[in-house]
Scaffold this motif. Structure first.
Motif, mmCIF file in Angstrom:
data_model
loop_
_atom_site.group_PDB
_atom_site.id
_atom_site.type_symbol
_atom_site.label_atom_id
_atom_site.label_comp_id
_atom_site.label_asym_id
_atom_site.label_seq_id
_atom_site.Cartn_x
_atom_site.Cartn_y
_atom_site.Cartn_z
ATOM 1 N N GLU A 38 0.847 -1.185 0.000
ATOM 2 C CA GLU A 38 0.000 0.000 0.000
ATOM 3 C C GLU A 38 0.889 1.245 0.000
ATOM 4 N N PRO A 39 0.533 2.263 -0.778
ATOM 5 C CA PRO A 39 1.353 3.472 -0.786
ATOM 6 C C PRO A 39 1.203 4.238 0.523
ATOM 7 N N ALA A 40 2.296 4.840 0.953
ATOM 8 C CA ALA A 40 2.255 5.647 2.169
ATOM 9 C C ALA A 40 1.595 6.984 1.838
ATOM 10 N N VAL A 41 0.725 7.438 2.691
ATOM 11 C CA VAL A 41 0.049 8.710 2.495
ATOM 12 C C VAL A 41 0.869 9.777 3.201
ATOM 13 N N ARG A 42 1.274 10.778 2.433
ATOM 14 C CA ARG A 42 2.090 11.836 3.014
ATOM 15 C C ARG A 42 1.202 12.834 3.756
ATOM 16 N N ILE A 47 3.572 17.585 1.786
ATOM 17 C CA ILE A 47 3.159 17.989 0.445
ATOM 18 C C ILE A 47 3.366 19.484 0.269
ATOM 19 N N ARG A 48 3.011 20.264 1.276
ATOM 20 C CA ARG A 48 3.189 21.714 1.211
ATOM 21 C C ARG A 48 4.666 22.070 1.087
ATOM 22 N N MET A 49 5.519 21.366 1.829
ATOM 23 C CA MET A 49 6.948 21.646 1.780
ATOM 24 C C MET A 49 7.485 21.413 0.365
ATOM 25 N N TRP A 50 7.137 20.278 -0.252
ATOM 26 C CA TRP A 50 7.631 20.002 -1.589
ATOM 27 C C TRP A 50 7.034 20.952 -2.611
ATOM 28 N N VAL A 104 7.141 38.371 -9.726
ATOM 29 C CA VAL A 104 6.157 38.554 -8.647
ATOM 30 C C VAL A 104 5.765 37.197 -8.062
ATOM 31 N N GLY A 105 5.554 36.208 -8.921
ATOM 32 C CA GLY A 105 5.251 34.862 -8.430
ATOM 33 C C GLY A 105 6.396 34.277 -7.624
ATOM 34 N N LEU A 106 7.621 34.472 -8.094
ATOM 35 C CA LEU A 106 8.784 33.957 -7.376
ATOM 36 C C LEU A 106 8.975 34.651 -6.030
ATOM 37 N N VAL A 107 8.725 35.938 -5.975
ATOM 38 C CA VAL A 107 8.837 36.651 -4.704
ATOM 39 C C VAL A 107 7.771 36.154 -3.724
ATOM 40 N N GLY A 108 6.581 35.858 -4.229
ATOM 41 C CA GLY A 108 5.541 35.285 -3.372
ATOM 42 C C GLY A 108 5.944 33.927 -2.817
ATOM 43 N N VAL A 109 6.522 33.087 -3.666
ATOM 44 C CA VAL A 109 7.000 31.777 -3.210
ATOM 45 C C VAL A 109 8.136 31.948 -2.207
ATOM 46 N N GLY A 110 9.031 32.895 -2.478
ATOM 47 C CA GLY A 110 10.128 33.162 -1.540
ATOM 48 C C GLY A 110 9.625 33.659 -0.192
ATOM 49 N N GLY A 111 8.592 34.501 -0.220
ATOM 50 C CA GLY A 111 8.006 34.962 1.036
ATOM 51 C C GLY A 111 7.371 33.832 1.824
ATOM 52 N N MET A 112 6.720 32.919 1.122
ATOM 53 C CA MET A 112 6.130 31.767 1.795
ATOM 54 C C MET A 112 7.231 30.888 2.409
ATOM 55 N N THR A 123 11.471 22.502 8.782
ATOM 56 C CA THR A 123 12.573 21.680 8.299
ATOM 57 C C THR A 123 13.553 22.569 7.540
ATOM 58 N N PRO A 124 14.779 22.132 7.378
ATOM 59 C CA PRO A 124 15.751 22.924 6.608
ATOM 60 C C PRO A 124 15.380 23.043 5.128
ATOM 61 N N MET A 125 14.426 22.259 4.672
ATOM 62 C CA MET A 125 14.034 22.329 3.264
ATOM 63 C C MET A 125 13.418 23.677 2.902
ATOM 64 N N TYR A 126 12.816 24.361 3.870
ATOM 65 C CA TYR A 126 12.272 25.680 3.574
ATOM 66 C C TYR A 126 13.387 26.681 3.308
ATOM 67 N N ARG A 127 14.521 26.522 3.969
ATOM 68 C CA ARG A 127 15.676 27.378 3.666
ATOM 69 C C ARG A 127 16.224 27.042 2.284
ATOM 70 N N VAL A 128 16.214 25.765 1.942
ATOM 71 C CA VAL A 128 16.622 25.353 0.601
ATOM 72 C C VAL A 128 15.683 25.974 -0.432
ATOM 73 N N ALA A 129 14.401 25.971 -0.149
ATOM 74 C CA ALA A 129 13.424 26.575 -1.057
ATOM 75 C C ALA A 129 13.679 28.066 -1.209
ATOM 76 N N LEU A 130 14.026 28.730 -0.124
ATOM 77 C CA LEU A 130 14.318 30.160 -0.186
ATOM 78 C C LEU A 130 15.546 30.427 -1.041
ATOM 79 N N LEU A 131 16.585 29.628 -0.883
ATOM 80 C CA LEU A 131 17.791 29.799 -1.696
ATOM 81 C C LEU A 131 17.524 29.479 -3.168
ATOM 82 N N LEU A 132 16.772 28.416 -3.424
ATOM 83 C CA LEU A 132 16.425 28.074 -4.806
ATOM 84 C C LEU A 132 15.608 29.182 -5.457
ATOM 85 N N THR A 133 14.650 29.703 -4.729
ATOM 86 C CA THR A 133 13.815 30.764 -5.275
ATOM 87 C C THR A 133 14.644 32.004 -5.570
ATOM 88 N N SER A 134 15.595 32.329 -4.695
ATOM 89 C CA SER A 134 16.478 33.473 -4.944
ATOM 90 C C SER A 134 17.300 33.258 -6.212
#
Length: 153
Positions: A38-42, A47-50, A104-112, A123-134
């Motif tokens: 059975e697949p694991a339900v996240r 899901i929001r983090m990814w 504008v979309g990228l700045v919104g994602v970076g703000g989130m 999790t540290p993944m949000y910092r990774v998301a911030l760096l990727l978005t930058s």
């Protein structure tokens, strides 16, 4: 006949140790059972983090494809028929407008990502998301503002 084959004998669910009393109490019944195959339900937070992590690259690639295809179509029509459907100035304005929307979309994602990274349980993944978005804001600006300096065709 085996005790397991007898339909009147209560069976313990697979994955759980046998219950010596034959009865399951409320605490034991609440233990989740991992069913093989059975697949694991996240969880929604995973899901929001990814979604936050992958939004920056997604916005950039959509912007890149739209700008590239618009420039290619406009420049190819200008070469083949000696007239473009939007002209060079229209193409520049369209590319800059698409760039503004993407940034504008990228700045919104970076703000989130920034807000989520400040949470105590983040999790540290949000910092990774911030760096990727930058990084993708810079890449989008380089692609989108180059027609102001260079010939788009």
């Amino acid at each position: 006949m085996n005790d397991r084959d007898d339909p009147t004998t209560p069976h313990d669910p697979p994955g759980r140790p046998p219950d010596p009393s034959g009865e399951l109490d409320a605490a034991t019944a609440a233990i989740p059972i991992d069913a093989p195959g059975e697949p694991a339900v996240r969880s929604p937070s995973t899901i929001r983090m990814w979604a936050v992590v992958l939004s920056g690259p997604t916005v950039w690639i959509v912007h890149f494809i739209v700008v590239y295809l618009a420039a290619e179509a406009s420049c190819e029509s200008a070469r083949s028929t000696q007239m473009s459907f939007v002209g060079e100035t229209g193409l520049r304005v369209g590319i800059v407008a698409a760039t503004v929307v993407a940034v504008v979309g990228l700045v919104g994602v970076g703000g989130m990502a920034w807000r989520r990274s400040l949470a105590t349980d983040a999790t540290p993944m949000y910092r990774v998301a911030l760096l990727l978005t930058s990084l993708f804001v810079l890449a989008t600006l380089v692609v989108g503002l180059s027609p102001l300096v260079l010939d788009p065709c």
